[in-house]
Design an enzyme around this catalytic site. Sequence first.
Site, PDB file in Angstrom:
ATOM      1  N   ASN A 342      -1.994   2.658 -24.284  1.00 21.48           N
ATOM      2  CA  ASN A 342      -3.268   3.019 -24.913  1.00 21.48           C
ATOM      3  C   ASN A 342      -3.181   2.799 -26.427  1.00 21.48           C
ATOM      4  O   ASN A 342      -3.404   3.713 -27.230  1.00 21.48           O
ATOM      5  CB  ASN A 342      -3.628   4.476 -24.599  1.00 21.48           C
ATOM      6  CG  ASN A 342      -5.122   4.735 -24.655  1.00 21.48           C
ATOM      7  OD1 ASN A 342      -5.894   3.872 -25.063  1.00 21.48           O
ATOM      8  ND2 ASN A 342      -5.538   5.923 -24.266  1.00 21.48           N
ATOM      9  N   HIS A 373      -9.124  13.937 -25.015  1.00 22.07           N
ATOM     10  CA  HIS A 373      -9.008  13.552 -23.607  1.00 22.07           C
ATOM     11  C   HIS A 373      -9.889  14.391 -22.699  1.00 22.07           C
ATOM     12  O   HIS A 373     -10.385  13.887 -21.690  1.00 22.07           O
ATOM     13  CB  HIS A 373      -7.548  13.637 -23.143  1.00 22.07           C
ATOM     14  CG  HIS A 373      -6.761  12.398 -23.400  1.00 22.07           C
ATOM     15  ND1 HIS A 373      -6.068  12.192 -24.575  1.00 22.07           N
ATOM     16  CD2 HIS A 373      -6.555  11.286 -22.660  1.00 22.07           C
ATOM     17  CE1 HIS A 373      -5.468  11.013 -24.533  1.00 22.07           C
ATOM     18  NE2 HIS A 373      -5.746  10.442 -23.388  1.00 22.07           N
TER      19      HIS A 373
END
Length: 520
Positions: A342, A373
């Site tokens: 990521n 998140h």
Amino acid sequence: MATTSTTGSTLLQPLSNAVQLPIDQVNFVVCQLFALLAAVWFRTYLHSSKTSCFIRHVVATLLGLYLALFCFGWYALHFLVQSGISYCIMIIIGVENMHKYCFVFALGYLTVCQITRVYIFDYGQYSADFSGPMMIITQKITSLAYEIHDGMFRKDEELTASQRGLAVRRMPSLLEYLSYNCNFMGILAGPLCSYKDYITFIEGRSYHMTRSGENGKEEIQNERGEPSPNVAVIQKLLVCGLSLLFHLTISNTLPVEYNIDENFQATASWPTKVIYLYISLLAARPKYYFAWTLADAINNAAGFGFRGYDENGTARWDLISNLRIQQIEMSTSFKMFLDNWNIQTALWLKRVCYERASLSPTIQTFVLSAIWHGVYPGYYLTFLTGVVMTLAARAMRNNLRHYFIKPPQLKLLYDVITWIVTQVAISYTVVPFVLLSVKPSFMFYSSWYYGLHIAGILVLLLLPVKKSQRGKNTQENVQLARSKKFDERENSLGQNSFSTTNNVCNQNQEIASRHSSLKQ
């Protein structure tokens, strides 16, 4: 039969039933494949040499909003609301403090939406949801706010080399802002890109600018002609195909939940537990490989993502790539894994938090990552564990690695051991991220007697921790900023960013004309 409800279109419900997948996931994949075809059309028929920047912005934005509506229905309005209010904040508050207000609003709005989705609708469902695109939009809103603050308020001497390279020197128009946030190439799965890189792509300057080579010397790229992304796109689509095949055939046979199965915990030996932990988390990664690599391929197919040429003269299409699979699977340190997983999110965390935090930057960065998140408790357990693992791994590497550099055989042994430790530590850390809830997460950690937590804390207590070089590097960058030549070279090396965007449309037409002449 796949009967999962959706807020988006049900046009593909028969296909969903046929392939036995939730309708949300089918909508996502089909829309991404449509975006891939649209990207080829966009690069071919709406090339910057054939049409204006305005048309490219409008088409990219409208296509993006259509895909959002198809996948998420009226929930896609959240994308416009979040972007629209953030733009108003930038205009009203001004460049001095807008980055703070945009950060708080965008992250707060995202969190409210995540709470609503998780605790009011379907807790624990991994199907596509509207908060996913909002996570990317939140990154873009906050990144651009900081970049405008750096470019229009702070002095160059106060900025690091990377901040100067990304700094935006003029306020974007509303169309440019919406196009950056909601374009069809990145609306569903990203990845994050800098505003300057996106505008440079839209205005057709990414192939024609002067870039720095590996030796620091500038090269004129426009004499090479415009590179084709076709090979890079095909290679990435092959990776997507293999990842999807692996996910559909193998991943479901190795569930992470089996790590907390009572019978497995009671009967399995410790080597078996360790091996299954590693394999089950390895099998959980291909779905991310598929989604992120496909998103990268879509951007490349549109002509976005060109970084320049390597030392062999080969075009590089990894400007906004989000992962490096080989480096992930062969990581010999916690940092190496995080640096290649990521990637764009890691860069966002670094730019808006780590580089700007005055106290405990590592802890603040992990906390921000957890909040971004979502609101599942497992996320917070993972990132709090990640703080301990990261600091412990850093302490061990700083204190022990220099003893194992030579001879080569000893270095090889060190690499093998650190690979095993890293893969087990990563797997141990991210189990709550997959399990989501508190009870199963603590069931897993208690079955391991919190062994790696205890080991990490002991390492931090027993080994001296060297002071971070972050502050020292920042001071050095400020001093080096006084040298204009060095400053320009660092900007190019660090971020592949480009010159100011004023009057770019006129410049674009001149470049296109020169490029056509060169071809002839």
